[in-house]
Design an enzyme around this catalytic site. Structure first.
Site, short mmCIF file in Angstrom:
data_model
loop_
_atom_site.label_atom_id
_atom_site.label_comp_id
_atom_site.label_asym_id
_atom_site.label_seq_id
_atom_site.Cartn_x
_atom_site.Cartn_y
_atom_site.Cartn_z
N HIS A 128 34.35 -80.34 2.35
CA HIS A 128 34.75 -78.72 2.69
C HIS A 128 34.57 -78.92 3.80
O HIS A 128 34.35 -77.96 4.42
CB HIS A 128 34.00 -78.31 1.55
CG HIS A 128 34.84 -77.71 0.27
ND1 HIS A 128 35.85 -77.56 -0.65
CD2 HIS A 128 34.32 -77.57 -1.35
CE1 HIS A 128 36.52 -77.17 -0.63
NE2 HIS A 128 35.53 -77.86 -1.64
N ASP A 165 39.92 -84.16 -6.46
CA ASP A 165 38.95 -83.31 -6.26
C ASP A 165 39.86 -82.01 -6.65
O ASP A 165 40.59 -81.71 -5.90
CB ASP A 165 37.98 -82.64 -5.52
CG ASP A 165 36.99 -81.52 -5.55
OD1 ASP A 165 36.05 -82.03 -5.92
OD2 ASP A 165 37.46 -80.39 -5.47
N HIS A 167 39.47 -78.48 -5.70
CA HIS A 167 39.19 -77.97 -5.14
C HIS A 167 40.01 -78.96 -3.81
O HIS A 167 40.61 -79.86 -3.45
CB HIS A 167 38.49 -77.27 -4.23
CG HIS A 167 37.73 -77.46 -5.10
ND1 HIS A 167 36.54 -77.75 -6.32
CD2 HIS A 167 37.56 -75.67 -6.33
CE1 HIS A 167 36.31 -76.28 -6.94
NE2 HIS A 167 37.10 -75.71 -7.05
N ASP A 252 35.97 -82.35 -10.57
CA ASP A 252 35.75 -81.51 -12.10
C ASP A 252 37.92 -80.49 -11.78
O ASP A 252 37.91 -79.58 -12.32
CB ASP A 252 35.73 -80.45 -10.14
CG ASP A 252 35.92 -80.28 -8.95
OD1 ASP A 252 36.83 -81.00 -8.76
OD2 ASP A 252 35.40 -79.54 -8.02
ZN LIG Z 1 35.63 -79.27 -5.83
#
Ligand SMILES: [Zn+2]
Length: 359
Positions: A128, A165, A167, A252
């Site tokens: 991120h 991931d 996200h 995740d």
């Molecule tokens: Zn994540």
């Protein structure tokens, strides 16, 4: 003669120093992984590598001097948070440099063929972090920095970067959005943090076509991820013919993860890993570098990382978990999205590859 180990595990005990007990991104994540590998006597199958901190000039390949300086100053001043989600400790700046160092070491060892596959069990995570801002538990973008250095130090022209991931890896997308030398493909939950990763974000300029987002609805499972691989990622890899593969391996997506809402089991993770391995064997002599990203169910993540390593190393370790079947409405919603992305992304990538090869 001692048989050369083909998989490297890049780890440093100082990765545990950046820690906050009540935060999901805590040191126990790595302890659980190392403990499981130790308990099952699997560490002996791996080449264990202790990395050094990255140099600031290496971090500068992705991050602005201002951001690096301000992060260092915030840590020095004892600030406890970079933003509402992302904590800091007195060790965080040094550990973030070490986490980048792990990623760079892994990339260099694979490129120099000291290892075939390198798995970096590092934290803080990275995907991120953008050029001028850390966020979402990430301080520096470990994977993006390693990818950038693979382009500049080893003259890589086609790096396939897969991010599974839960996200979207906004920082990696941003770093290579205009660059055809990295094909970034992200599978992620939608809607979810950080809000980027739409299908329409396909790259720009010379990078047009080299960014593929696969946003999936919550509660997708093994079959939907498998479908995304067979319908989009595998054919895209065949068009692109990568020289190196990097993976932002976030766990995740695991069905018991407290932050994600997907239904992926160890079977799904094993399948995804075998797809990545197949691409690597077909196109780039097996070269894969994996970075740990999210994953907040401690035992689940440890088991999932071990599953990934087992597939990469052909360890034939049995999977003790039932497959979860997605509901028919999720299946059909995911199918429609995957088909739409396939129809858009593959012709775009073909066209872009034609342009690049002509020039
Ligand atoms: Zn994540």
């Amino acid at each position: 003669m001692v048989k050369k180990k083909v998989i490297g595990l890049i780890y440093h005990p100082d990765f545990l120093l950046h820690n906050q007990n009540y935060h999901p991104e805590k040191k126990e994540r790595l302890e659980a992984i190392i403990n499981l590998l130790h308990h099952e006597k699997l560490l002996t199958k791996l080449q264990l590598i202790t990395p050094k901190v990255a140099k600031v000039k290496e971090v500068r390949t992705i991050h602005t001097a201002n951001y690096i300086k301000s992060l260092r100053n915030m840590v020095k001043q004892g600030k406890a948070y970079l933003d509402a989600d992302t904590y800091l400790t007195p060790y965080s700046y040094q550990v973030a440099l070490l986490s980048v160092g792990g990623a760079i070491t892994a990339m260099r060892m694979v490129m120099k063929e000291t290892l075939k596959v390198a798995y970096v069990i590092n934290r803080p995570p990275g995907h991120h972090a953008s050029a001028n801002r850390g966020m979402g538990f990430c301080l520096f973008n470990n994977g993006a920095i390693a990818a950038k250095l693979a382009l500049t130090e080893f003259n890589i022209k086609r790096l396939l970067y897969i991010d599974w991931d839960v996200h979207h890896g906004n920082g990696i997308q941003q770093a290579f959005y205009h660059d055809p030398r990295v094909l970034y493909i992200s599978l992620h939950e939608n809607p979810a943090f950080p809000g980027t990763g739409a299908i329409e974000e396909t790259g720009a300029g010379l990078g047009k076509g080299y960014n593929i987002n696969i946003p999936l609805p919550p509660r997708c499972g093994d079959k939907e991820y498998q479908k995304a691989f067979t319908n989009i990622i595998m054919p895209a890899a065949d068009i692109y013919r990568p020289e190196l593969i990097m993976v932002s391996a976030g766990y995740d997506i695991y069905h018991q993860d407290p932050l994600g809402h997907m239904q992926v089991t160890y079977h799904g993770l094993a399948t995804m890993t075998s797809f990545v391995k197949k691409i690597a064997n077909q196109h780039c002599q097996g070269k894969i570098v994996l970075f740990l990203e999210g994953g907040y169910h401690l035992q689940g993540q440890a088991e999932a990382v071990t599953t990934t390593l087992s597939v990469l190393g052909n360890w034939r370790r049995p999977i003790k978990e039932e497959i979860i079947i997605s509901s028919s409405s999720i299946k059909s919603e995911a199918s429609q999205i995957i088909n739409r992305i396939r129809r858009q992304s593959l012709p775009l990538l073909l066209k872009a590859s034609d342009t690049i090869y002509r020039n």
